[in-house]
Design a protein around this motif. Structure first.
Motif, PDB file in Angstrom:
ATOM      1  N   LYS A   1       6.309 -11.373  21.895  1.00  0.00           N
ATOM      2  CA  LYS A   1       7.148 -10.904  22.740  1.00  0.00           C
ATOM      3  C   LYS A   1       8.506 -11.833  22.978  1.00  0.00           C
ATOM      4  N   GLU A   2       8.173 -13.126  22.708  1.00  0.00           N
ATOM      5  CA  GLU A   2       9.474 -14.054  23.024  1.00  0.00           C
ATOM      6  C   GLU A   2      10.255 -14.222  21.449  1.00  0.00           C
ATOM      7  N   CYS A   3       9.529 -14.067  20.405  1.00  0.00           N
ATOM      8  CA  CYS A   3      10.168 -14.510  19.246  1.00  0.00           C
ATOM      9  C   CYS A   3      11.364 -13.887  18.653  1.00  0.00           C
ATOM     10  N   GLY A   4      11.602 -12.514  19.023  1.00  0.00           N
ATOM     11  CA  GLY A   4      12.642 -11.718  18.661  1.00  0.00           C
ATOM     12  C   GLY A   4      13.870 -11.992  19.785  1.00  0.00           C
ATOM     13  N   THR A   5      13.354 -12.519  21.123  1.00  0.00           N
ATOM     14  CA  THR A   5      14.451 -12.756  21.981  1.00  0.00           C
ATOM     15  C   THR A   5      15.058 -13.956  21.670  1.00  0.00           C
ATOM     16  N   ILE A   6      14.158 -15.016  21.453  1.00  0.00           N
ATOM     17  CA  ILE A   6      14.902 -16.278  20.753  1.00  0.00           C
ATOM     18  C   ILE A   6      15.567 -16.281  19.613  1.00  0.00           C
ATOM     19  N   PHE A   7      15.165 -15.475  18.573  1.00  0.00           N
ATOM     20  CA  PHE A   7      15.931 -15.347  17.411  1.00  0.00           C
ATOM     21  C   PHE A   7      17.316 -14.543  17.714  1.00  0.00           C
ATOM     22  N   GLY A   8      17.385 -13.556  18.406  1.00  0.00           N
ATOM     23  CA  GLY A   8      18.469 -13.076  18.926  1.00  0.00           C
ATOM     24  C   GLY A   8      19.696 -13.907  19.593  1.00  0.00           C
ATOM     25  N   ARG A   9      19.111 -14.734  20.645  1.00  0.00           N
ATOM     26  CA  ARG A   9      19.919 -15.682  21.148  1.00  0.00           C
ATOM     27  C   ARG A   9      20.498 -16.924  20.218  1.00  0.00           C
ATOM     28  N   LYS A  10      19.658 -17.300  19.506  1.00  0.00           N
ATOM     29  CA  LYS A  10      20.114 -18.169  18.554  1.00  0.00           C
ATOM     30  C   LYS A  10      21.278 -17.615  17.658  1.00  0.00           C
ATOM     31  N   MET A  11      20.970 -16.374  17.056  1.00  0.00           N
ATOM     32  CA  MET A  11      21.864 -15.879  16.232  1.00  0.00           C
ATOM     33  C   MET A  11      23.228 -15.710  16.693  1.00  0.00           C
ATOM     34  N   ASN A  12      23.244 -15.270  18.209  1.00  0.00           N
ATOM     35  CA  ASN A  12      24.560 -15.082  19.124  1.00  0.00           C
ATOM     36  C   ASN A  12      25.136 -16.441  19.070  1.00  0.00           C
ATOM     37  N   ASN A  13      24.328 -17.494  19.612  1.00  0.00           N
ATOM     38  CA  ASN A  13      24.990 -18.803  19.507  1.00  0.00           C
ATOM     39  C   ASN A  13      25.674 -19.211  18.136  1.00  0.00           C
ATOM     40  N   LEU A  14      24.912 -19.015  17.034  1.00  0.00           N
ATOM     41  CA  LEU A  14      25.239 -19.539  15.962  1.00  0.00           C
ATOM     42  C   LEU A  14      26.692 -18.761  15.499  1.00  0.00           C
ATOM     43  N   GLN A  15      26.724 -17.549  15.700  1.00  0.00           N
ATOM     44  CA  GLN A  15      28.141 -16.658  15.461  1.00  0.00           C
ATOM     45  C   GLN A  15      29.095 -17.057  16.169  1.00  0.00           C
ATOM     46  N   ALA A  16      28.768 -17.335  17.499  1.00  0.00           N
ATOM     47  CA  ALA A  16      29.872 -17.746  18.489  1.00  0.00           C
ATOM     48  C   ALA A  16      30.287 -19.341  18.220  1.00  0.00           C
ATOM     49  N   SER A  17      29.731 -19.775  17.536  1.00  0.00           N
ATOM     50  CA  SER A  17      29.958 -21.298  17.081  1.00  0.00           C
ATOM     51  C   SER A  17      30.780 -21.329  15.742  1.00  0.00           C
ATOM     52  N   GLY A  18      31.035 -20.193  15.089  1.00  0.00           N
ATOM     53  CA  GLY A  18      31.730 -20.179  13.953  1.00  0.00           C
ATOM     54  C   GLY A  18      30.980 -20.090  12.772  1.00  0.00           C
ATOM     55  N   TRP A  19      29.678 -20.086  13.017  1.00  0.00           N
ATOM     56  CA  TRP A  19      28.578 -19.643  11.626  1.00  0.00           C
ATOM     57  C   TRP A  19      28.742 -18.264  11.160  1.00  0.00           C
ATOM     58  N   ARG A  20      28.827 -18.210   9.769  1.00  0.00           N
ATOM     59  CA  ARG A  20      28.837 -16.821   9.304  1.00  0.00           C
ATOM     60  C   ARG A  20      27.681 -16.690   8.344  1.00  0.00           C
ATOM     61  N   MET A  21      27.186 -15.468   8.321  1.00  0.00           N
ATOM     62  CA  MET A  21      26.133 -15.072   7.299  1.00  0.00           C
ATOM     63  C   MET A  21      26.779 -14.697   6.003  1.00  0.00           C
ATOM     64  N   VAL A  22      25.868 -14.815   4.710  1.00  0.00           N
ATOM     65  CA  VAL A  22      26.357 -14.239   3.407  1.00  0.00           C
ATOM     66  C   VAL A  22      25.147 -13.346   3.097  1.00  0.00           C
ATOM     67  N   PRO A  23      25.371 -12.389   2.141  1.00  0.00           N
ATOM     68  CA  PRO A  23      24.525 -11.475   1.901  1.00  0.00           C
ATOM     69  C   PRO A  23      23.262 -12.033   1.276  1.00  0.00           C
ATOM     70  N   PRO A  24      21.943 -11.779   1.525  1.00  0.00           N
ATOM     71  CA  PRO A  24      20.965 -12.458   1.245  1.00  0.00           C
ATOM     72  C   PRO A  24      20.643 -12.258  -0.488  1.00  0.00           C
ATOM     73  N   THR A  25      19.996 -13.285  -0.734  1.00  0.00           N
ATOM     74  CA  THR A  25      19.568 -13.251  -2.474  1.00  0.00           C
ATOM     75  C   THR A  25      18.134 -13.673  -2.363  1.00  0.00           C
ATOM     76  N   LYS A  26      17.248 -12.978  -3.245  1.00  0.00           N
ATOM     77  CA  LYS A  26      15.949 -13.496  -3.716  1.00  0.00           C
ATOM     78  C   LYS A  26      15.310 -13.937  -2.281  1.00  0.00           C
ATOM     79  N   LYS A  27      15.254 -12.944  -1.322  1.00  0.00           N
ATOM     80  CA  LYS A  27      14.480 -13.230   0.024  1.00  0.00           C
ATOM     81  C   LYS A  27      14.904 -14.461   0.818  1.00  0.00           C
TER      82      LYS A  27
END
Length: 124
Positions: free
Chosen positions: A70-96
């Motif tokens: 119940k908590e895992c997805g919520t925590i992950f979403g909050r962390k991803m929002n915090n990362l993106q707001a702090s200037g972190w950026r994703m790159v396309p995934p490679t080999k999982k």
């Protein structure tokens, strides 16, 4: 949950508050088993949110079925929002592996990046 009473009482201790981020990494999120001996290996970490800590795979499965799903997805979403707001950026995934670029240009796996982002929703 076996770990919750222990964690709740430890958080209240003023002398421990400044060390809490390091101490909580050594307490199982399911049963409360702990090891503060730094020569011992660290606990297993939830691969989804990076917050859940477990003394065994059995504890991880039990906690997932009981509460953590119940908590895992919520925590992950909050962390991803915090990362993106702090200037972190994703790159396309490679080999999982999901790779993320820090503001300083350092590339790391998403799992490692999530350990740098605080998430304050209880003792998880």
């Amino acid at each position: 949950c076996g770990g919750k009473p222990l964690v709740t009482s430890m958080v209240r201790w003023p002398r421990l508050r400044r060390y809490w981020s390091r101490i909580r990494r050594r307490i199982c999120s399911n049963c409360g088993k702990h090891t503060f001996d730094l020569s011992q290996p660290r606990l297993l970490v939830c691969g989804g949110c990076g917050e859940g800590r477990y003394c065994s795979e059995g504890c991880q499965r039990e906690h997932w079925a009981w509460k953590h799903w119940k908590e895992c997805g919520t925590i992950f979403g909050r962390k991803m929002n915090n990362l993106q707001a702090s200037g972190w950026r994703m790159v396309p995934p490679t080999k999982k592996k999901m790779t993320i670029i820090a503001p300083n240009g350092e590339a790391m796996t998403l799992a490692r990046a999530l350990t740098f982002v605080p998430c304050s929703i209880g003792y998880v």
